[in-house]
Design a protein around this motif. Structure first.
Motif, PDB file in Angstrom:
ATOM      1  N   ILE A  43       7.710  47.378  51.292  1.00 37.98           N
ATOM      2  CA  ILE A  43       7.432  45.987  51.663  1.00 37.98           C
ATOM      3  C   ILE A  43       5.926  45.743  51.761  1.00 37.98           C
ATOM      4  CG2 ILE A  43       7.691  44.280  53.508  1.00 37.98           C
ATOM      5  CD1 ILE A  43      10.413  45.561  54.128  1.00 37.98           C
ATOM      6  N   THR A  44       5.218  46.675  52.395  1.00 37.70           N
ATOM      7  CA  THR A  44       3.779  46.517  52.579  1.00 37.70           C
ATOM      8  C   THR A  44       3.035  46.602  51.256  1.00 37.70           C
ATOM      9  OG1 THR A  44       3.979  47.516  54.784  1.00 37.70           O
ATOM     10  CG2 THR A  44       1.772  47.414  53.809  1.00 37.70           C
ATOM     11  N   GLU A  45       3.442  47.506  50.394  1.00 36.40           N
ATOM     12  CA  GLU A  45       2.779  47.683  49.098  1.00 36.40           C
ATOM     13  C   GLU A  45       2.834  46.416  48.257  1.00 36.40           C
ATOM     14  OE1 GLU A  45       3.274  50.379  45.030  1.00 36.40           O
ATOM     15  OE2 GLU A  45       4.514  50.782  46.811  1.00 36.40           O
ATOM     16  N   HIS A  46       3.975  45.717  48.310  1.00 38.13           N
ATOM     17  CA  HIS A  46       4.135  44.498  47.516  1.00 38.13           C
ATOM     18  C   HIS A  46       3.802  43.228  48.305  1.00 38.13           C
ATOM     19  CE1 HIS A  46       6.567  47.474  45.323  1.00 38.13           C
ATOM     20  NE2 HIS A  46       6.296  46.760  44.250  1.00 38.13           N
ATOM     21  N   GLN A  47       3.401  43.398  49.573  1.00 39.47           N
ATOM     22  CA  GLN A  47       2.983  42.280  50.419  1.00 39.47           C
ATOM     23  C   GLN A  47       4.076  41.207  50.522  1.00 39.47           C
ATOM     24  OE1 GLN A  47      -0.763  40.896  48.837  1.00 39.47           O
ATOM     25  NE2 GLN A  47      -1.871  42.739  49.461  1.00 39.47           N
ATOM     26  N   PHE A  48       5.302  41.659  50.721  1.00 39.71           N
ATOM     27  CA  PHE A  48       6.411  40.720  50.893  1.00 39.71           C
ATOM     28  C   PHE A  48       6.361  40.120  52.293  1.00 39.71           C
ATOM     29  CE2 PHE A  48       8.742  43.666  47.787  1.00 39.71           C
ATOM     30  CZ  PHE A  48       8.337  42.912  46.702  1.00 39.71           C
ATOM     31  N   GLN A  49       6.671  38.832  52.388  1.00 36.99           N
ATOM     32  CA  GLN A  49       6.693  38.151  53.679  1.00 36.99           C
ATOM     33  C   GLN A  49       8.119  37.913  54.178  1.00 36.99           C
ATOM     34  OE1 GLN A  49       3.880  37.547  55.409  1.00 36.99           O
ATOM     35  NE2 GLN A  49       2.786  38.557  53.720  1.00 36.99           N
ATOM     36  N   LYS A  50       9.038  37.693  53.262  1.00 33.90           N
ATOM     37  CA  LYS A  50      10.439  37.474  53.617  1.00 33.90           C
ATOM     38  C   LYS A  50      11.299  38.458  52.829  1.00 33.90           C
ATOM     39  CE  LYS A  50       9.747  32.541  54.527  1.00 33.90           C
ATOM     40  NZ  LYS A  50      10.153  31.150  54.172  1.00 33.90           N
ATOM     41  N   VAL A  51      12.107  39.216  53.538  1.00 29.64           N
ATOM     42  CA  VAL A  51      12.894  40.283  52.917  1.00 29.64           C
ATOM     43  C   VAL A  51      14.362  40.093  53.284  1.00 29.64           C
ATOM     44  CG1 VAL A  51      13.264  42.774  52.765  1.00 29.64           C
ATOM     45  CG2 VAL A  51      10.947  41.864  53.060  1.00 29.64           C
ATOM     46  N   ALA A  52      15.230  40.141  52.282  1.00 31.86           N
ATOM     47  CA  ALA A  52      16.670  40.025  52.500  1.00 31.86           C
ATOM     48  C   ALA A  52      17.281  41.417  52.533  1.00 31.86           C
ATOM     49  CB  ALA A  52      17.318  39.190  51.391  1.00 31.86           C
ATOM     50  N   LEU A  53      18.100  41.670  53.537  1.00 33.92           N
ATOM     51  CA  LEU A  53      18.793  42.946  53.695  1.00 33.92           C
ATOM     52  C   LEU A  53      20.278  42.737  53.430  1.00 33.92           C
ATOM     53  CD1 LEU A  53      17.136  44.179  57.022  1.00 33.92           C
ATOM     54  CD2 LEU A  53      16.360  44.598  54.678  1.00 33.92           C
ATOM     55  N   GLN A  54      20.819  43.507  52.511  1.00 35.98           N
ATOM     56  CA  GLN A  54      22.242  43.401  52.213  1.00 35.98           C
ATOM     57  C   GLN A  54      22.910  44.740  52.494  1.00 35.98           C
ATOM     58  OE1 GLN A  54      23.567  42.746  48.093  1.00 35.98           O
ATOM     59  NE2 GLN A  54      24.943  41.174  48.877  1.00 35.98           N
ATOM     60  N   PHE A  55      23.975  44.693  53.293  1.00 31.17           N
ATOM     61  CA  PHE A  55      24.700  45.886  53.687  1.00 31.17           C
ATOM     62  C   PHE A  55      26.129  45.809  53.181  1.00 31.17           C
ATOM     63  CE2 PHE A  55      21.277  45.491  56.683  1.00 31.17           C
ATOM     64  CZ  PHE A  55      20.942  46.777  57.074  1.00 31.17           C
ATOM     65  N   PRO A  56      26.711  46.949  52.814  1.00 30.62           N
ATOM     66  CA  PRO A  56      28.154  46.941  52.572  1.00 30.62           C
ATOM     67  C   PRO A  56      28.883  46.671  53.875  1.00 30.62           C
ATOM     68  CG  PRO A  56      27.292  49.178  52.517  1.00 30.62           C
ATOM     69  CD  PRO A  56      26.104  48.259  52.577  1.00 30.62           C
ATOM     70  N   ASP A  57      30.102  46.214  53.771  1.00 29.48           N
ATOM     71  CA  ASP A  57      30.824  45.751  54.956  1.00 29.48           C
ATOM     72  C   ASP A  57      30.900  46.808  56.054  1.00 29.48           C
ATOM     73  OD1 ASP A  57      31.186  43.421  53.604  1.00 29.48           O
ATOM     74  OD2 ASP A  57      33.207  43.889  52.905  1.00 29.48           O
ATOM     75  N   GLU A  58      31.079  48.085  55.658  1.00 29.30           N
ATOM     76  CA  GLU A  58      31.260  49.122  56.675  1.00 29.30           C
ATOM     77  C   GLU A  58      29.967  49.474  57.398  1.00 29.30           C
ATOM     78  OE1 GLU A  58      30.686  51.231  52.689  1.00 29.30           O
ATOM     79  OE2 GLU A  58      31.771  49.491  53.470  1.00 29.30           O
ATOM     80  N   LEU A  59      28.817  49.009  56.910  1.00 24.41           N
ATOM     81  CA  LEU A  59      27.532  49.313  57.545  1.00 24.41           C
ATOM     82  C   LEU A  59      26.907  48.111  58.241  1.00 24.41           C
ATOM     83  CD1 LEU A  59      25.826  51.629  54.884  1.00 24.41           C
ATOM     84  CD2 LEU A  59      27.144  52.271  56.904  1.00 24.41           C
ATOM     85  N   LEU A  60      27.607  47.003  58.245  1.00 26.48           N
ATOM     86  CA  LEU A  60      27.063  45.815  58.908  1.00 26.48           C
ATOM     87  C   LEU A  60      26.828  46.031  60.399  1.00 26.48           C
ATOM     88  CD1 LEU A  60      29.015  42.885  57.213  1.00 26.48           C
ATOM     89  CD2 LEU A  60      26.554  43.283  57.160  1.00 26.48           C
ATOM     90  N   VAL A  61      27.529  46.971  60.980  1.00 28.14           N
ATOM     91  CA  VAL A  61      27.364  47.234  62.408  1.00 28.14           C
ATOM     92  C   VAL A  61      25.950  47.726  62.715  1.00 28.14           C
ATOM     93  CG1 VAL A  61      28.154  49.622  62.255  1.00 28.14           C
ATOM     94  CG2 VAL A  61      28.436  48.366  64.403  1.00 28.14           C
ATOM     95  N   ASP A  62      25.271  48.323  61.732  1.00 25.60           N
ATOM     96  CA  ASP A  62      23.898  48.807  61.931  1.00 25.60           C
ATOM     97  C   ASP A  62      22.850  47.815  61.454  1.00 25.60           C
ATOM     98  OD1 ASP A  62      24.893  51.176  62.920  1.00 25.60           O
ATOM     99  OD2 ASP A  62      24.813  52.217  61.002  1.00 25.60           O
ATOM    100  N   SER A  63      23.260  46.683  60.913  1.00 26.49           N
ATOM    101  CA  SER A  63      22.326  45.784  60.251  1.00 26.49           C
ATOM    102  C   SER A  63      21.267  45.224  61.197  1.00 26.49           C
ATOM    103  CB  SER A  63      23.098  44.638  59.583  1.00 26.49           C
ATOM    104  OG  SER A  63      23.840  43.895  60.541  1.00 26.49           O
ATOM    105  N   VAL A  64      21.656  44.823  62.399  1.00 30.28           N
ATOM    106  CA  VAL A  64      20.697  44.235  63.332  1.00 30.28           C
ATOM    107  C   VAL A  64      19.673  45.262  63.775  1.00 30.28           C
ATOM    108  CG1 VAL A  64      20.433  43.104  65.564  1.00 30.28           C
ATOM    109  CG2 VAL A  64      22.372  42.510  64.101  1.00 30.28           C
ATOM    110  N   ALA A  65      20.126  46.469  64.062  1.00 31.23           N
ATOM    111  CA  ALA A  65      19.202  47.526  64.494  1.00 31.23           C
ATOM    112  C   ALA A  65      18.217  47.867  63.387  1.00 31.23           C
ATOM    113  CB  ALA A  65      19.993  48.765  64.911  1.00 31.23           C
ATOM    114  N   VAL A  66      18.677  47.948  62.150  1.00 29.84           N
ATOM    115  CA  VAL A  66      17.789  48.239  61.026  1.00 29.84           C
ATOM    116  C   VAL A  66      16.791  47.101  60.828  1.00 29.84           C
ATOM    117  CG1 VAL A  66      17.691  48.577  58.524  1.00 29.84           C
ATOM    118  CG2 VAL A  66      19.465  49.706  59.868  1.00 29.84           C
ATOM    119  N   SER A  67      17.268  45.869  60.950  1.00 27.79           N
ATOM    120  CA  SER A  67      16.392  44.716  60.796  1.00 27.79           C
ATOM    121  C   SER A  67      15.277  44.717  61.843  1.00 27.79           C
ATOM    122  CB  SER A  67      17.209  43.424  60.895  1.00 27.79           C
ATOM    123  OG  SER A  67      16.382  42.288  60.844  1.00 27.79           O
TER     124      SER A  67
END
Length: 480
Positions: A43-67
């Motif tokens: 993210i830093t190398e490409h200087q992204f400001q807004k990043v979309a995170l997509q998780f498979p259904d079984e990993l959505l439980v970790d999505s908020v913590a990863v975000s």
């Protein structure tokens, strides 16, 4: 009495929802499983400001913590995509936005996997290709170190994301896709489903057996359908059991061929756009439209998310659907649907006389496009009249060139079209004619007939019991 069998609308609206972050993964293991540092460096190398995170259904439980971890360690604002991802990872290229794959690392007992491999393939001179689910790519090097000294003809696949770096067993090699494909020029290179491997010079894919590491699912099914002349063995890391896959591929192919016959009989085709991110999806849509029209059929396009039976049941005028999706999700089991759902390849077999049903089965629609390894030019239309054949399902005659003389611009909404130069008209059984026979045709605009009124406050509550209906409905139930 009513409240005993249903929730009160006031209670539902006023209920406080607990939004405390819950995760099955300890924070200290998030870095190991989701490669937080590597992601933030990207993210830093490409200087992204807004990043979309997509998780498979079984990993959505970790999505908020990863975000939260990504937001702490970078200057970007992460957003968690709420739509379904369809599968864990199809490795489909995306040309709209920069893309980075992070594969969850699932445990693999390498010793048991190697032991199962030896039991399934006692001949150490056998030619075998090792395939694996992306979640076990991190352990393939260890598996290879155990088996390579014994099996001299062992070939291990690599993960390749087009336009990104070439991954060898889950580790970055630092090479682009072009340089990956240029290796070992004397050998035949196979590139399918984001996997790449090289065969020995002078050999073909049918000379090899396939060994798959992962659980049974869409990935394994696509491998078996594509390389249907190869024998398959598998090892399930969850059950730690290995087996020879005994699923009848011939039976599965015959079911797909039956769907092709249904496509030949169809007059109205629905093109389902199941992806807007995979590269070249617009090109395959245009090619499908031309192919369907050349076969004398009508086509209508639908853009929708994850498919289900109620969604497609709303369009009874459609005879068959063709799904445009990534390779791992294009083989949809449509046994529960009211109308069959086929792949672009199957629709081409049904509509393009130049493409014949053979041992080759294509699930990646990009291979059907001009320049693709399985592209077949569209057959030229006959000028001496309609071509007919006999349906293998109904036994009736069917015509292929009913709309061949119809102007391109009139292909929508017209149920009476020119059939030939003698101005004979023909009914094409389009969706418009089907809709005209319905008793309910949707919402009526009634322009100029509806009086203009000021906006008023609407109902509050849920459909089972709006607030102004709550008292009367409860009183009625007590009187009963």
């Amino acid at each position: 009495m009513a409240d005993a069998f249903s929730s009160s609308s006031e209670t539902v609206i006023q209920r406080v929802v607990d939004v405390t972050v819950k995760t099955n993964t300890p924070v200290e293991k998030l870095e190991e499983l989701y490669q937080i540092k590597k992601t933030c460096d990207f993210i830093t190398e490409h200087q992204f400001q807004k990043v979309a995170l997509q998780f498979p259904d079984e990993l959505l439980v970790d999505s908020v913590a990863v975000s939260e971890e990504i937001q702490k360690n970078s200057n970007a604002t992460p957003f968690i995509l709420g739509d379904t991802s369809y599968g864990s990872a199809c490795l489909s290229p995306s040309k709209r936005l920069p893309l980075m794959y992070i594969f969850e690392k699932r445990p693999l007992d390498v010793e048991k996997c190697a032991s199962s491999f030896r039991e399934l393939y006692p001949d150490t001179q056998s030619r075998i290709v090792v395939l694996y689910d992306v979640n076990y790519s991190h352990a393939v090097n260890d598996l290879l170190s155990l088996l390579s000294p014994e099996y001299s003809n062992l070939v291990v696949s690599e993960l390749v994301v087009e336009g990104e770096q070439c991954y060898s067993h889950g580790r970055v090699k630092g090479q682009t896709n072009d340089s990956c494909l240029s290796e070992q020029d004397n050998n035949e290179v196979i590139y399918q489903f984001g996997r790449r491997f090289s065969l020995e010079s002078g050999s073909s894919i049918t000379d090899y057996s396939m060994f798959y590491v992962g659980h049974e699912g869409a990935t394994l099914r696509n491998f078996m359908m594509t390389w249907n002349r190869c024998s398959f063995g598998s090892f399930d890391p969850v059950t730690t059991k290995g087996r020879i896959e005994s699923v009848s591929i011939n039976r599965a192919l015959m079911k797909r061929y039956y769907a092709i016959e249904r496509a030949k009989d169809a007059n109205v085709v629905g093109i389902l756009v199941g992806t807007l991110g995979v590269a070249d999806y617009l090109s395959i849509i245009q090619q499908l439209k031309e192919t369907i029209r050349s076969a004398g059929k009508k086509s209508y396009m639908f853009a929708m998310g994850k498919l289900n039976v109620p969604k497609l049941a709303n369009f009874l005028e459609i005879d068959i659907f063709v799904l445009i999706a990534c390779p791992e999700n294009s083989l949809l089991d449509s046994s529960e649907f009211y109308k069959p759902v086929v792949t672009p390849f199957e629709m081409e077999v049904a509509c393009n006389r130049n493409r014949e049903w053979s041992e080759e089965y294509v699930t990646d629609f990009r291979h059907l496009l001009p320049g693709g390894q399985s592209h077949v030019p569209l057959a030229e239309q006959q000028e001496d009249g309609d071509e007919t054949d006999v349906s293998l399902i109904t036994g009736a005659l069917r015509s292929h060139n009913l709309l061949s003389s119809e102007p391109e611009q009139s292909s929508f909404g017209s149920s009476v079209v020119l059939r030939n130069q003698t101005m004979t008209v023909a009914n094409t059984n389009s969706a418009a004619s089907f809709l005209a026979g319905r008793s309910w045709r949707g919402l009526e605009q009634k322009l100029g007939e509806t009086p203009v009124v000021k906006a008023v406050e609407g109902r509050r509550g849920i459909a089972i019991a709006y607030e102004e209906e709550g008292t009367s409905s409860r009183d009625y139930s007590l009187l009963k």
